[in-house]
Design a protein around this motif. Structure first.
Motif, PDB file in Angstrom:
ATOM      1  N   LYS A 139       6.922  33.450  -4.849  1.00  0.00           N
ATOM      2  CA  LYS A 139       6.178  32.631  -3.895  1.00  0.00           C
ATOM      3  C   LYS A 139       5.785  31.267  -4.456  1.00  0.00           C
ATOM      4  N   THR A 140       5.366  31.217  -5.705  1.00  0.00           N
ATOM      5  CA  THR A 140       4.927  29.949  -6.285  1.00  0.00           C
ATOM      6  C   THR A 140       6.058  28.936  -6.281  1.00  0.00           C
TER       7      THR A 140
ATOM      8  N   ILE B 172       9.124  24.348  -3.663  1.00  0.00           N
ATOM      9  CA  ILE B 172      10.381  23.956  -3.012  1.00  0.00           C
ATOM     10  C   ILE B 172      10.099  23.425  -1.610  1.00  0.00           C
ATOM     11  N   ILE B 173       9.276  24.135  -0.863  1.00  0.00           N
ATOM     12  CA  ILE B 173       8.967  23.707   0.504  1.00  0.00           C
ATOM     13  C   ILE B 173       8.306  22.329   0.483  1.00  0.00           C
ATOM     14  N   ALA B 174       7.378  22.122  -0.435  1.00  0.00           N
ATOM     15  CA  ALA B 174       6.733  20.807  -0.545  1.00  0.00           C
ATOM     16  C   ALA B 174       7.763  19.729  -0.868  1.00  0.00           C
ATOM     17  N   ALA B 175       8.689  20.038  -1.778  1.00  0.00           N
ATOM     18  CA  ALA B 175       9.700  19.057  -2.174  1.00  0.00           C
ATOM     19  C   ALA B 175      10.661  18.759  -1.028  1.00  0.00           C
TER      20      ALA B 175
ATOM     21  N   VAL C  37      16.159  10.036 -11.512  1.00  0.00           N
ATOM     22  CA  VAL C  37      14.731   9.960 -11.844  1.00  0.00           C
ATOM     23  C   VAL C  37      13.916  10.733 -10.813  1.00  0.00           C
ATOM     24  N   GLY C  38      14.195  10.512  -9.533  1.00  0.00           N
ATOM     25  CA  GLY C  38      13.455  11.202  -8.472  1.00  0.00           C
ATOM     26  C   GLY C  38      13.618  12.711  -8.544  1.00  0.00           C
ATOM     27  N   LEU C  39      14.855  13.163  -8.666  1.00  0.00           N
ATOM     28  CA  LEU C  39      15.104  14.605  -8.737  1.00  0.00           C
ATOM     29  C   LEU C  39      14.560  15.193 -10.030  1.00  0.00           C
TER      30      LEU C  39
ATOM     31  N   GLY D 131       8.412  21.686 -11.016  1.00  0.00           N
ATOM     32  CA  GLY D 131       8.598  23.018 -10.462  1.00  0.00           C
ATOM     33  C   GLY D 131       9.270  23.123  -9.116  1.00  0.00           C
ATOM     34  N   GLY D 132       9.854  22.066  -8.603  1.00  0.00           N
ATOM     35  CA  GLY D 132      10.498  22.139  -7.298  1.00  0.00           C
ATOM     36  C   GLY D 132      11.968  21.821  -7.364  1.00  0.00           C
TER      37      GLY D 132
END
Length: 179
Positions: free
Chosen positions: A80-81, A86-89, A125-127, A134-135
């Motif tokens: 879940k964490t 991932i969802i936020a990213a 850089v962004g990725l 953590g995403g």
């Protein structure tokens, strides 16, 4: 009281960095890659192919659609964490992909080498920021993590194999192998 503030900042800071990374990655895709008819790999690349076929305004929707199955798989397989990050990213990346044409109106037009080197460095850089906190924004990375755990192939090998498929598909769809 002070410990609560530290815990809150500790939990919020990765999301702030993720949003910054998503902004930088979206900038690269919208300002460098798309105006020069280049694509990225993975599900981002698949979304870019679909957006070129159906309309660039649909890129954020395709990104969400193509990543959704991988997010569901990650929820069941990884935890879940990780899925929350991932969802936020993915959501922030999609939001910035939507907003970017309204923020920056002038694309970078140059030689393919300039676009790939400069745009690729900015995208990296962004990725990199997103991954560091953590995403991820690409379902093939999730697939790579799962296959790595079960079969022992490296995440890089899985992503590379998926990218061969994506770039091959782009060559077939657009009848152009150069970009």
């Amino acid at each position: 009281m002070q410990d609560t503030n530290k815990i809150s900042l500790h939990h919020i800071l990765p999301f702030i960095w993720t949003f910054l990374g998503a902004f930088i990655a979206a900038f690269s895709i919208r300002i460098f890659f798309m105006p020069n008819s280049l694509i990225d790999g993975g599900t981002v690349g698949l979304a870019m192919i679909a957006a070129r076929v159906f309309g660039n305004q649909f890129l954020p929707a395709f990104l969400l659609l193509f990543n959704l199955p991988f997010i569901l798989i990650a929820y069941r397989s990884i935890g879940k964490t990780f899925v929350i990050q991932i969802i936020a990213a993915v959501l922030s990346f999609a939001l910035f992909l939507f907003l970017m044409p309204h923020i920056f109106h002038t694309p970078f037009i140059g030689s393919i080498l300039e676009v790939v080197v400069i745009g690729g460095a900015i995208l990296g850089v962004g990725l990199g920021i997103i991954i560091r906190f953590g995403g991820c924004v690409d379902g093939t990375e999730i697939l790579g993590i799962i296959i790595n755990r079960k079969k022992g192939f490296s995440v890089g090998q899985i992503v590379f194999s998926c990218n061969i498929f994506v770039f091959g598909l782009a060559g077939i769809v657009f009848q152009d192998w150069h970009p």
